[in-house]
Structures are given as C-alpha cells and as structure tokens.
Design a protein around this motif. Structure first.
Motif, PDB file in Angstrom:
ATOM      1  N   PRO A 228       0.822  -1.219   0.000  1.00  0.00           N
ATOM      2  CA  PRO A 228       0.000   0.000   0.000  1.00  0.00           C
ATOM      3  C   PRO A 228       0.850   1.261   0.000  1.00  0.00           C
ATOM      4  O   PRO A 228       2.001   1.261   0.471  1.00  0.00           O
ATOM      5  N   VAL A 229       0.290   2.332  -0.508  1.00  0.00           N
ATOM      6  CA  VAL A 229       1.041   3.577  -0.638  1.00  0.00           C
ATOM      7  C   VAL A 229       1.595   4.035   0.706  1.00  0.00           C
ATOM      8  O   VAL A 229       2.728   4.537   0.791  1.00  0.00           O
ATOM      9  N   ASP A 230       0.828   3.865   1.778  1.00  0.00           N
ATOM     10  CA  ASP A 230       1.285   4.346   3.074  1.00  0.00           C
ATOM     11  C   ASP A 230       2.413   3.505   3.650  1.00  0.00           C
ATOM     12  O   ASP A 230       3.090   3.927   4.590  1.00  0.00           O
ATOM     13  N   ALA A 231       2.617   2.296   3.110  1.00  0.00           N
ATOM     14  CA  ALA A 231       3.710   1.441   3.569  1.00  0.00           C
ATOM     15  C   ALA A 231       4.959   1.595   2.711  1.00  0.00           C
ATOM     16  O   ALA A 231       6.006   1.040   3.045  1.00  0.00           O
ATOM     17  N   THR A 232       4.862   2.356   1.634  1.00  0.00           N
ATOM     18  CA  THR A 232       5.989   2.511   0.718  1.00  0.00           C
ATOM     19  C   THR A 232       7.247   3.065   1.382  1.00  0.00           C
ATOM     20  O   THR A 232       8.360   2.613   1.071  1.00  0.00           O
ATOM     21  N   PRO A 233       7.157   4.033   2.322  1.00  0.00           N
ATOM     22  CA  PRO A 233       8.396   4.525   2.941  1.00  0.00           C
ATOM     23  C   PRO A 233       9.181   3.456   3.681  1.00  0.00           C
ATOM     24  O   PRO A 233      10.391   3.607   3.899  1.00  0.00           O
ATOM     25  N   ASP A 234       8.524   2.367   4.101  1.00  0.00           N
ATOM     26  CA  ASP A 234       9.209   1.302   4.825  1.00  0.00           C
ATOM     27  C   ASP A 234       9.781   0.232   3.909  1.00  0.00           C
ATOM     28  O   ASP A 234      10.530  -0.641   4.361  1.00  0.00           O
ATOM     29  N   LEU A 235       9.432   0.253   2.632  1.00  0.00           N
ATOM     30  CA  LEU A 235       9.819  -0.818   1.724  1.00  0.00           C
ATOM     31  C   LEU A 235      11.304  -0.763   1.390  1.00  0.00           C
ATOM     32  O   LEU A 235      11.840   0.290   1.040  1.00  0.00           O
ATOM     33  N   ALA A 236      11.969  -1.897   1.508  1.00  0.00           N
ATOM     34  CA  ALA A 236      13.358  -2.046   1.066  1.00  0.00           C
ATOM     35  C   ALA A 236      13.509  -3.443   0.489  1.00  0.00           C
ATOM     36  O   ALA A 236      13.032  -4.417   1.081  1.00  0.00           O
ATOM     37  N   VAL A 237      14.130  -3.549  -0.663  1.00  0.00           N
ATOM     38  CA  VAL A 237      14.329  -4.828  -1.338  1.00  0.00           C
ATOM     39  C   VAL A 237      15.786  -5.242  -1.170  1.00  0.00           C
ATOM     40  O   VAL A 237      16.701  -4.505  -1.552  1.00  0.00           O
ATOM     41  N   TYR A 238      15.998  -6.441  -0.594  1.00  0.00           N
ATOM     42  CA  TYR A 238      17.369  -6.910  -0.387  1.00  0.00           C
ATOM     43  C   TYR A 238      17.873  -7.793  -1.506  1.00  0.00           C
ATOM     44  O   TYR A 238      19.028  -7.720  -1.894  1.00  0.00           O
ATOM     45  N   GLY A 239      17.039  -8.660  -2.020  1.00  0.00           N
ATOM     46  CA  GLY A 239      17.478  -9.552  -3.081  1.00  0.00           C
ATOM     47  C   GLY A 239      16.964 -10.960  -2.853  1.00  0.00           C
ATOM     48  O   GLY A 239      16.211 -11.238  -1.918  1.00  0.00           O
ATOM     49  N   PHE A 240      17.393 -11.868  -3.743  1.00  0.00           N
ATOM     50  CA  PHE A 240      16.884 -13.231  -3.752  1.00  0.00           C
ATOM     51  C   PHE A 240      17.739 -14.162  -2.902  1.00  0.00           C
ATOM     52  O   PHE A 240      18.938 -13.924  -2.674  1.00  0.00           O
ATOM     53  N   SER A 241      17.110 -15.238  -2.484  1.00  0.00           N
ATOM     54  CA  SER A 241      17.858 -16.325  -1.869  1.00  0.00           C
ATOM     55  C   SER A 241      18.744 -16.965  -2.936  1.00  0.00           C
ATOM     56  O   SER A 241      18.582 -16.720  -4.136  1.00  0.00           O
ATOM     57  N   ARG A 242      19.681 -17.788  -2.505  1.00  0.00           N
ATOM     58  CA  ARG A 242      20.625 -18.377  -3.461  1.00  0.00           C
ATOM     59  C   ARG A 242      19.919 -19.204  -4.537  1.00  0.00           C
ATOM     60  O   ARG A 242      20.353 -19.244  -5.688  1.00  0.00           O
ATOM     61  N   ASP A 243      18.813 -19.879  -4.153  1.00  0.00           N
ATOM     62  CA  ASP A 243      18.098 -20.694  -5.138  1.00  0.00           C
ATOM     63  C   ASP A 243      17.089 -19.894  -5.953  1.00  0.00           C
ATOM     64  O   ASP A 243      16.424 -20.432  -6.838  1.00  0.00           O
TER      65      ASP A 243
END
Length: 657
Positions: A228-243
C-alpha cells in the motif's frame, strides 16, 4: 555567552567543518584488504589498504561524488558509481586486475543500480536510465572484455568529465562488453537474482501503491505482492535467496512495525522472518538497513532495531554468539559494515558521540577487534561534547524522543539551536554530529527531536505526521523547546532553528510564524510553498507524487475532504497556504540565513530565489548563499567552510544579544 571564534580552537572547528576523510570501506572477499573513499578539499578518491597497513591511491574523481563501492566475488575488481556532485546522475566505473586498471562501463544517462555475480566474477548487470527518458533498461557487462574505454591511469585524477567512455548510451557503444538484455518495462527498480537473471521489478501503481512483479522470466512475470502507498516509505528490497525461490524484503503497513519478510517468487506467499513489537527493523545509514546475511549461506542471520541505541537480534545461534560483544555501551555503538566470503572476518565500526568513528577488523569467533583507522583523524584525542537522551511528552500526550548536546563550558540555560532532521520520514540517531559539535564549541546547546512522522518507531508514529507539515510535527519542535526551558537547559530568549530539506522548511516556517519563540533561522534547501509542492511536485519526486501528497495533505482511505471537492484531501488550500513559508512570510519574519545548491533536483533553486527576494523586499534581514556546484546538500569541504563561517557570524549577530 558564546566564546568568540578568535579565542577558541580554530583548528578544531576547521576539522569539524571538513567532510569525513575516510569513508565507505569495503572488505575484500578474502578479508585481507579494504577499499575505501578518501575525501579532501578537492573531492573523493578511491584508496586501498592492505593487510600490512600500507595504503595507496587507486583513482581520483575530484569534481564528482562516488557511491556503491563494491568488490567482485573473487576480489579481482572494484566497481563504483560516480557523477558530478549534486547532479544525482551516475556513471558506472571500475578498477580491474592486479594493476587496478580503470575502466568506464557506462557513460551518458545514469546508472541507477548494479548487480554482481557470486559465481562469475567477470559478469555484472546494471540498470540504466537514458538522459531523455525516465524509463530504465538492463545491460549485462563482461569485465574481462578488452574493449572497455580507459578511465585514466591508477591514481590519476579524472576531474569529473574526463573519466573516459565513448559518451554513447550503453548498448549503442560496442567498444566495450556491454549488451542490452531487457528493455524498459516501467519498473522503478529491477529485481535481478544471483545468476544475474532479470526476474521482475517494482513499479508504482496509479494509486501510489508499489507492485512487486516476479516471474521465472520477464514474459511470465506477474504482480505477486502489492505494498500500500502508506507502507511505501518502509519498503526495502534486499534480493533473492541463493536458489532464487524467495525475495527478501523489509515492509511495514498502516499498523505494526517494519519487518523482514521472505516472499515466494512463484506464489507471492509472505513469511515473516523477524519483527519487533514496538520498533522498526533498521540501522545506521553507514551500515546495512537493519538486516545482515550470512555470506556462506546467503540467508539472513541478523536483524537490528534502533530505539535510543542500536540493538542486534541474532536469527541463528552462530550470529547471536558473533554479536554478543557488540552490544551498545555508553561509549559507542558497534555497526557491522562488511563480512568476508568465509565469514571469519568482519569489518565493523565503533560509532561514538564525542569522537570520530573507528573502523576495526573483528573476529566473530573470538570477539576480538583490531583497530584499523578512523574517519576523522584530525579529531583523535580531542575532548568533545557528549550527546544525551532528551525525551519529553508533547502537549497532546504523545511521547517524543531525541537527543541534546550541551557545550562543555558555560552554565545553563544555554542559547539553543534546534537542529531539525529532514525527510520528514527520517530520524535522528545517537552518533557523532559534526554540526552539533561545532555549535557546542561556540557555546550553543543543540536539540535533536524525533518528532511524529519520524521513522523507526512503527507505522502509527510515522503516519501520525500525515497532514501535519506545519501542524503537529511543527508543534512537537516547539514543545521540545518548552521542555528544554522547563528543565533549565534552554534560554527561551535565545533560540534558533536550523535544518535542511524538510528541516529547512520547518526552520523557515518557525521564523515566519513564531517570532515569539524563534529569534533567527537557518534553512538549507527548503521547500517554501506547499501548494506548488503538492500540486506540481518536482520531477525528481514524480514517481512518489501520490505518496508525497498524502503525507503533506493528510489523505487516508475513508477520509473526507474539507474543501468538498471529493478528491480525498484532508487539507484545503487555505491550510496549505497558512503552513507555507512563502505565504506566511511578512515583514515580522525573524532574520534568515538561506543556503541552496543550484543543481538541486528536488527543490528548484528558483523557488528559494523568489523567497529570498521577497523577504528582502519586505525588509527581513536575509543572508543567501547559492552554491553553483552543489545539489540538495552542501557536501564539499570549501563550501561547508563557507556555510558554517556564515552560520557562526549569523548566530553571533542574532542570538548572542
């Protein structure tokens, strides 16, 4: 009273004003060497420190800024983004081989992100935004290709634009080993797995929410999660697991706290890995954003939260043992910066409030730390002010936290500068504050307030700032002053406000509307007009325009607009005008010191120009500094010297009376 600069320690103040000298260290995969940035008056340089303590310069980009310094998996190359200071447009460059031969991988447009392979050290993928478009494309590069344009010899100064490269857009320049692998698909950020396969991306929906789009390939990718738009400030993408089966994210919501989750890349199922009941997952800006991964398994093994200090939470027995001796003390907080490929060596930094941060090599098995170097060597051994907790209850009963730094000499109540953090969804931290130390050396108390709307304390506290630009967020700052007066720390007759970005806005508004409280204000890169800010946001913020309007206007689902136009806004234009420094400005405004970078892509310099001209026309005492080579922040040593010399004179004129 403050001590005149002529009788104080001039060398100390010069050291405090200088940018950090040694920053952004990166541990080589074998744990034996450290690459880092060294910044002097001319600008940044890339340096190498070997295991025997020897140091040498590898490259210099004196007219530029440098970001994202990283080693390849085998340590055979260093990569980084560089660009003209303040422009926020980036070229991807590298140093490869035993001689650290410089190469320019992408020039023209801007490289927004890049990914390295864990198995093929010569391969990388980067996202590129063309100068004529907001869209991004993906390119794959081969570092072993012999056709890369040279970026100048090792240790040579590229002087900004002379760093080589053909000048053509990636994919069009065939002199290097770069090839297009994915056309623009409207993603704000691409998602690339450990095998350097594009697996999707994040994109903003019309309503401001963020869609996580995933698939085994781009043709089958679909939205698996909507934030949701109000949760966007908290969003951070780290990446994928090895598989490649899970994507690790930090997400928040309208309730609860920011948490670490793993999202299934096929079905979008979300599993919470760690959440704190009261505080958001997060950390210091110099380190990871509250999550660390085991370099051997690729799985998350540490999380952290921040109340008044950093608190680690181990997710495995080995990780808990590794951080057992890194608990925060009254003297420092230890931050993990990097880990060797075998996880036997960690690079950590001890954050101090009264001295430079100190880098250490750390053995997690024995908890033994060996000192390496510090970021501000000119401050070693100096006796400096301490940062103490400053917590109070706002007028409406909300608990507010923060810090105070009092001068080492003199007696309270002190002349006071309220240092307002930016964001506003940022926060103040227990750390070394060079600006506050400078003020303390002049005899000023500084207050650092985590007003409502600040991050780190859960979604409800952050969203309590919605619609409160110039409202309750501003009142929290005034309540902080009142609390300081009640406790005997603050001299109510000598209070100044100072800040940059949102902090600059808050300082300007205080000067325009609370002359009874604020004797003068210092505003750096301040938004001046909330009406134009919400109706015509700068191009820089266009992708987040919906979120920006919701934060400023206060709109939430189910709210009714006060102006009756049915657009869901909570605040009408009359309220925005009343809360805009440009509209509230009149001849009674407190004296102002304004500073702005001409290159600022976030707040147009013309907006601040107009404000300064009108203030002068009204007879308001105004000092305006325009920096031709800066952007949204004042970074360079010479410009910081100019700025703080003016701040010192300004405060001496308007606060020491």
């Amino acid at each position: 009273m403050t001590v005149p600069a002529a009788t104080g320690d001039v060398r100390l103040r010069q050291a405090l004003l200088a940018a950090e000298r040694d920053t952004s260290p990166r541990l080589s995969p074998d744990g034996r060497s450290i690459a880092f940035l060294r910044t002097g008056d001319s600008g940044p340089e890339v340096w190498l420190r070997t295991g025997d303590g020897a140091e040498r310069r590898l490259a210099a980009h004196h007219a530029e800024a440098i970001q994202d310094l990283r080693w390849t998996a085998d340590g055979s190359a260093l990569l980084y983004r560089r660009g003209p200071r303040g422009r926020e447009s980036w070229t991807l460059s590298g140093l490869r081989g035993a001689t650290f031969e410089p190469i320019t991988i992408s020039s023209g447009g801007s490289v927004t992100e890049y990914w390295l392979s864990a198995t093929d050290p010569d391969a990388l993928v980067y996202s590129h935004r063309d100068a004529r478009s907001r869209g991004t494309r993906l390119f794959r590069a081969d570092l072993a290709d012999s056709g890369w344009a040279s970026g100048g010899g090792p240790g040579r100064d590229s002087d900004g634009d002379s760093g080589g490269g053909s000048g053509g857009a990636p994919g069009e320049d065939r002199s290097g080993g770069s090839r297009l692998i994915a056309a623009d698909r409207g993603f704000h950020r691409w998602l690339v797995d450990g095998g350097l396969r594009p697996r999707g991306g994040t994109r903003f929906a019309v309503d401001g929410s963020t869609e996580i789009v995933l698939g085994d390939d781009l043709d089958t990718a679909r939205t698996v999660l909507t934030v949701p738009v109000d949760a966007t400030p908290d969003l951070a993408v780290y990446g994928f697991s090895r598989d490649g089966e899970r994507l690790f994210l930090l997400i928040g919501g309208e309730t609860g706290t920011r948490r670490l989750v793993a999202v299934g890349s096929r079905d979008g199922s979300a599993e919470t890995i760690f959440a704190h009941p009261e505080l958001d997952v997060g950390g210091y800006p110099i380190g990871n954003d509250g999550v660390w991964f085991d370099p051997v398994t690729g799985e998350p093994d540490l999380c952290a939260v921040m109340d008044q200090r950093l608190r680690y939470h181990g997710l495995t027995g080995r990780a808990r043992a590794g951080v057992a001796s890194l608990a925060a003390t009254d003297e420092h907080s230890a931050v993990i910066l990097d880990r060797s490929a075998d996880d036997r060596t960690w690079l950590i930094v001890h954050v101090h409030d009264d001295g430079p941060i100190a880098y250490h090599s750390y053995d997690p098995a024995t908890s033994k730390a060996e000192p390496l170097f510090v970021n501000r060597p000119d401050l070693v051994g100096r006796e400096l002010a301490r940062l103490e907790d400053f917590c109070f209850t706002a007028g409406d009963g909300v608990a507010i936290s923060g810090y105070a730094m009092r001068p080492r000499s003199g007696t309270p109540p002190y002349p006071t500068v309220v240092l307002v953090h930016g964001g506003p969804a940022s926060r103040d931290l227990w750390r070394f504050h060079a600006d506050a130390q400078y003020l303390a050396s002049l005899g000023y108390l500084s207050l650092h307030v985590n007003y409502r709307g600040s991050k780190g304390f859960g979604a409800a506290f952050r969203m309590a700032g919605y619609g409160e630009w110039g409202g309750l967020m501003q009142q929290d700052l005034y309540d902080a002053v009142a609390s300081g007066v009640t406790s005997g720390l603050v001299d109510p007759a000598r209070v100044a406000f100072c800040g940059a970005s949102y902090g600059g806005y808050a300082a300007l508004l205080a000067a325009c509307t609370r002359q009874d409280l604020v004797r003068c204000a210092i505003a750096i890169s301040p938004p001046c007009d909330l009406v134009s800010f919400t109706e015509r946001p700068p191009a820089y913020w266009q992708p987040l325009a919906v979120l920006l309007r919701r934060q400023v206007l206060g709109a939430r689902d189910g709210d009714q607009a006060q102006d009756g136009d049915g657009d869901g806004r909570c605040l009408d234009e009359r309220v925005l005008r009343r809360r805009s420094p440009a509209q509230a400005l009149d001849a009674s405004c407190a004296p102002l010191l304004l500073a702005h970078g001409v290159r600022d892509p976030r707040v147009p310099v013309a907006e601040v120009d107009r404000f300064a001209d009108r203030a002068r026309d009204l007879g308001v005492p105004v000092r305006y500094l325009r920096f031709a080579d800066e952007g949204h922040h004042v970074r360079s040593n010479p410009n910081r010297q100019t700025l703080f010399t003016e701040i010192e004179r300004f405060l001496e004129t308007h606060l020491d009376v």
